[in-house]
Design a protein around this motif. Structure first.
Motif, PDB file in Angstrom:
ATOM      1  N   TRP A   1      38.148 -67.285  -2.659  1.00 22.97           N
ATOM      2  CA  TRP A   1      39.204 -68.156  -2.144  1.00 22.97           C
ATOM      3  C   TRP A   1      39.157 -69.444  -2.942  1.00 22.97           C
ATOM      4  O   TRP A   1      38.089 -70.037  -3.123  1.00 22.97           O
ATOM      5  CB  TRP A   1      38.996 -68.458  -0.662  1.00 22.97           C
ATOM      6  CG  TRP A   1      40.032 -69.403  -0.130  1.00 22.97           C
ATOM      7  CD1 TRP A   1      41.283 -69.078   0.274  1.00 22.97           C
ATOM      8  CD2 TRP A   1      39.904 -70.816   0.021  1.00 22.97           C
ATOM      9  NE1 TRP A   1      41.959 -70.215   0.680  1.00 22.97           N
ATOM     10  CE2 TRP A   1      41.126 -71.298   0.534  1.00 22.97           C
ATOM     11  CE3 TRP A   1      38.878 -71.724  -0.230  1.00 22.97           C
ATOM     12  CZ2 TRP A   1      41.346 -72.646   0.800  1.00 22.97           C
ATOM     13  CZ3 TRP A   1      39.095 -73.065   0.031  1.00 22.97           C
ATOM     14  CH2 TRP A   1      40.321 -73.504   0.553  1.00 22.97           C
ATOM     15  N   ARG A   2      40.293 -69.829  -3.463  1.00 24.24           N
ATOM     16  CA  ARG A   2      40.411 -71.077  -4.224  1.00 24.24           C
ATOM     17  C   ARG A   2      41.552 -71.892  -3.629  1.00 24.24           C
ATOM     18  O   ARG A   2      42.666 -71.389  -3.525  1.00 24.24           O
ATOM     19  CB  ARG A   2      40.677 -70.780  -5.688  1.00 24.24           C
ATOM     20  CG  ARG A   2      39.550 -70.005  -6.362  1.00 24.24           C
ATOM     21  CD  ARG A   2      39.890 -69.677  -7.796  1.00 24.24           C
ATOM     22  NE  ARG A   2      40.127 -70.868  -8.554  1.00 24.24           N
ATOM     23  CZ  ARG A   2      39.238 -71.454  -9.364  1.00 24.24           C
ATOM     24  NH1 ARG A   2      38.057 -70.904  -9.515  1.00 24.24           N
ATOM     25  NH2 ARG A   2      39.540 -72.551 -10.020  1.00 24.24           N
ATOM     26  N   PRO A   3      41.280 -73.127  -3.253  1.00 28.70           N
ATOM     27  CA  PRO A   3      42.338 -73.920  -2.628  1.00 28.70           C
ATOM     28  C   PRO A   3      43.529 -74.156  -3.544  1.00 28.70           C
ATOM     29  O   PRO A   3      44.665 -74.212  -3.079  1.00 28.70           O
ATOM     30  CB  PRO A   3      41.644 -75.235  -2.266  1.00 28.70           C
ATOM     31  CG  PRO A   3      40.403 -75.285  -3.082  1.00 28.70           C
ATOM     32  CD  PRO A   3      40.025 -73.864  -3.368  1.00 28.70           C
ATOM     33  N   ASP A   4      43.302 -74.220  -4.843  1.00 24.35           N
ATOM     34  CA  ASP A   4      44.415 -74.447  -5.772  1.00 24.35           C
ATOM     35  C   ASP A   4      45.214 -73.180  -6.035  1.00 24.35           C
ATOM     36  O   ASP A   4      46.296 -73.226  -6.596  1.00 24.35           O
ATOM     37  CB  ASP A   4      43.914 -75.028  -7.090  1.00 24.35           C
ATOM     38  CG  ASP A   4      42.915 -74.122  -7.803  1.00 24.35           C
ATOM     39  OD1 ASP A   4      42.356 -73.212  -7.173  1.00 24.35           O
ATOM     40  OD2 ASP A   4      42.689 -74.346  -9.009  1.00 24.35           O
ATOM     41  N   ALA A   5      44.681 -72.040  -5.595  1.00 21.83           N
ATOM     42  CA  ALA A   5      45.379 -70.771  -5.795  1.00 21.83           C
ATOM     43  C   ALA A   5      45.829 -70.174  -4.472  1.00 21.83           C
ATOM     44  O   ALA A   5      46.210 -69.018  -4.420  1.00 21.83           O
ATOM     45  CB  ALA A   5      44.469 -69.783  -6.520  1.00 21.83           C
ATOM     46  N   ASP A   6      45.749 -70.968  -3.396  1.00 23.46           N
ATOM     47  CA  ASP A   6      46.157 -70.470  -2.091  1.00 23.46           C
ATOM     48  C   ASP A   6      47.635 -70.113  -2.149  1.00 23.46           C
ATOM     49  O   ASP A   6      48.476 -70.977  -2.364  1.00 23.46           O
ATOM     50  CB  ASP A   6      45.893 -71.525  -1.020  1.00 23.46           C
ATOM     51  CG  ASP A   6      45.796 -70.935   0.367  1.00 23.46           C
ATOM     52  OD1 ASP A   6      45.638 -69.713   0.488  1.00 23.46           O
ATOM     53  OD2 ASP A   6      45.880 -71.719   1.324  1.00 23.46           O
TER      54      ASP A   6
ATOM     55  N   GLY B   1      33.937 -81.171  -3.593  1.00 23.82           N
ATOM     56  CA  GLY B   1      34.199 -81.114  -5.022  1.00 23.82           C
ATOM     57  C   GLY B   1      34.007 -79.735  -5.622  1.00 23.82           C
ATOM     58  O   GLY B   1      33.792 -79.605  -6.820  1.00 23.82           O
ATOM     59  N   LEU B   2      34.075 -78.709  -4.789  1.00 25.75           N
ATOM     60  CA  LEU B   2      33.906 -77.339  -5.271  1.00 25.75           C
ATOM     61  C   LEU B   2      35.257 -76.747  -5.656  1.00 25.75           C
ATOM     62  O   LEU B   2      36.298 -77.210  -5.195  1.00 25.75           O
ATOM     63  CB  LEU B   2      33.248 -76.480  -4.181  1.00 25.75           C
ATOM     64  CG  LEU B   2      31.896 -76.993  -3.680  1.00 25.75           C
ATOM     65  CD1 LEU B   2      31.421 -76.177  -2.487  1.00 25.75           C
ATOM     66  CD2 LEU B   2      30.867 -76.967  -4.792  1.00 25.75           C
ATOM     67  N   THR B   3      35.236 -75.713  -6.467  1.00 27.12           N
ATOM     68  CA  THR B   3      36.492 -75.083  -6.892  1.00 27.12           C
ATOM     69  C   THR B   3      36.903 -73.924  -6.006  1.00 27.12           C
ATOM     70  O   THR B   3      38.035 -73.458  -6.092  1.00 27.12           O
ATOM     71  CB  THR B   3      36.396 -74.591  -8.349  1.00 27.12           C
ATOM     72  OG1 THR B   3      35.325 -73.654  -8.444  1.00 27.12           O
ATOM     73  CG2 THR B   3      36.174 -75.754  -9.297  1.00 27.12           C
ATOM     74  N   GLY B   4      35.997 -73.445  -5.155  1.00 24.96           N
ATOM     75  CA  GLY B   4      36.349 -72.332  -4.291  1.00 24.96           C
ATOM     76  C   GLY B   4      35.130 -71.708  -3.665  1.00 24.96           C
ATOM     77  O   GLY B   4      34.027 -72.248  -3.729  1.00 24.96           O
TER      78      GLY B   4
ATOM     79  N   THR C   1      40.172 -79.499   2.800  1.00 23.08           N
ATOM     80  CA  THR C   1      39.190 -78.502   3.205  1.00 23.08           C
ATOM     81  C   THR C   1      37.790 -78.973   2.829  1.00 23.08           C
ATOM     82  O   THR C   1      37.629 -79.853   1.975  1.00 23.08           O
ATOM     83  CB  THR C   1      39.452 -77.149   2.526  1.00 23.08           C
ATOM     84  OG1 THR C   1      39.207 -77.291   1.137  1.00 23.08           O
ATOM     85  CG2 THR C   1      40.849 -76.644   2.785  1.00 23.08           C
ATOM     86  N   LEU C   2      36.797 -78.380   3.437  1.00 19.49           N
ATOM     87  CA  LEU C   2      35.417 -78.713   3.121  1.00 19.49           C
ATOM     88  C   LEU C   2      35.121 -78.431   1.651  1.00 19.49           C
ATOM     89  O   LEU C   2      34.409 -79.197   1.000  1.00 19.49           O
ATOM     90  CB  LEU C   2      34.469 -77.917   4.024  1.00 19.49           C
ATOM     91  CG  LEU C   2      32.974 -78.158   3.808  1.00 19.49           C
ATOM     92  CD1 LEU C   2      32.619 -79.612   4.061  1.00 19.49           C
ATOM     93  CD2 LEU C   2      32.163 -77.247   4.722  1.00 19.49           C
ATOM     94  N   VAL C   3      35.679 -77.343   1.137  1.00 20.92           N
ATOM     95  CA  VAL C   3      35.478 -76.994  -0.269  1.00 20.92           C
ATOM     96  C   VAL C   3      35.934 -78.145  -1.167  1.00 20.92           C
ATOM     97  O   VAL C   3      35.222 -78.565  -2.078  1.00 20.92           O
ATOM     98  CB  VAL C   3      36.241 -75.694  -0.624  1.00 20.92           C
ATOM     99  CG1 VAL C   3      36.274 -75.466  -2.118  1.00 20.92           C
ATOM    100  CG2 VAL C   3      35.607 -74.506   0.070  1.00 20.92           C
ATOM    101  N   GLN C   4      37.107 -78.676  -0.929  1.00 19.54           N
ATOM    102  CA  GLN C   4      37.634 -79.779  -1.728  1.00 19.54           C
ATOM    103  C   GLN C   4      36.839 -81.062  -1.508  1.00 19.54           C
ATOM    104  O   GLN C   4      36.565 -81.792  -2.466  1.00 19.54           O
ATOM    105  CB  GLN C   4      39.113 -79.989  -1.404  1.00 19.54           C
ATOM    106  CG  GLN C   4      39.967 -78.826  -1.871  1.00 19.54           C
ATOM    107  CD  GLN C   4      41.348 -78.836  -1.246  1.00 19.54           C
ATOM    108  OE1 GLN C   4      41.494 -79.029  -0.051  1.00 19.54           O
ATOM    109  NE2 GLN C   4      42.357 -78.616  -2.086  1.00 19.54           N
ATOM    110  N   GLU C   5      36.458 -81.339  -0.265  1.00 21.21           N
ATOM    111  CA  GLU C   5      35.680 -82.535   0.034  1.00 21.21           C
ATOM    112  C   GLU C   5      34.352 -82.534  -0.710  1.00 21.21           C
ATOM    113  O   GLU C   5      33.857 -83.580  -1.107  1.00 21.21           O
ATOM    114  CB  GLU C   5      35.429 -82.643   1.533  1.00 21.21           C
ATOM    115  CG  GLU C   5      36.654 -83.000   2.338  1.00 21.21           C
ATOM    116  CD  GLU C   5      36.391 -82.946   3.840  1.00 21.21           C
ATOM    117  OE1 GLU C   5      35.199 -83.003   4.260  1.00 21.21           O
ATOM    118  OE2 GLU C   5      37.377 -82.839   4.593  1.00 21.21           O
TER     119      GLU C   5
END
Length: 100
Positions: A79-84, A7-10, A1-5
């Motif tokens: 929204w957090r990609p690691d908590a999806d 380096g953001l946490t959510g 996701t753009l968030v991960q690209e």
């Protein structure tokens, strides 16, 4: 996701609650947001965001003072990609607990 690209946490945002104006005379924004989060009520904006993996983390009063439709309140959503969550997992905590 753009968030991960990036380096953001959510993502954290204020979600308007335009459907609140219909019930503002009989319930608080917290109660309204809780009912939407639990699926007991639908809101055009908040329900859309919840369906895309956002979770309610709180309520902001005096959020947009010109937003009479939302009673100047908003749901704080995250929204957090690691908590999806796994869509088949029902063990998640109560998403309607916005009081605290």
């Amino acid at each position: 996701t753009l968030v991960q690209e990036m380096g953001l946490t959510g993502i954290r945002a204020g979600a308007r609650i335009p459907g609140y104006s219909e019930v503002a005379h009989r319930m608080t924004p917290e109660a309204y947001i809780g009912e939407v989060a639990r699926g007991l009520r639908s809101d055009p904006t908040l329900s859309f965001q919840l369906a895309r993996g956002f979770h309610v983390t709180g309520v902001a009063r005096d959020y947009l003072l010109a937003d009479e439709e939302s009673g100047q309140a908003a749901a704080i959503v995250e929204w957090r990609p690691d908590a999806d969550p796994d869509p088949d997992d029902d063990s998640e905590s109560d998403p309607g607990d916005v009081a605290g």
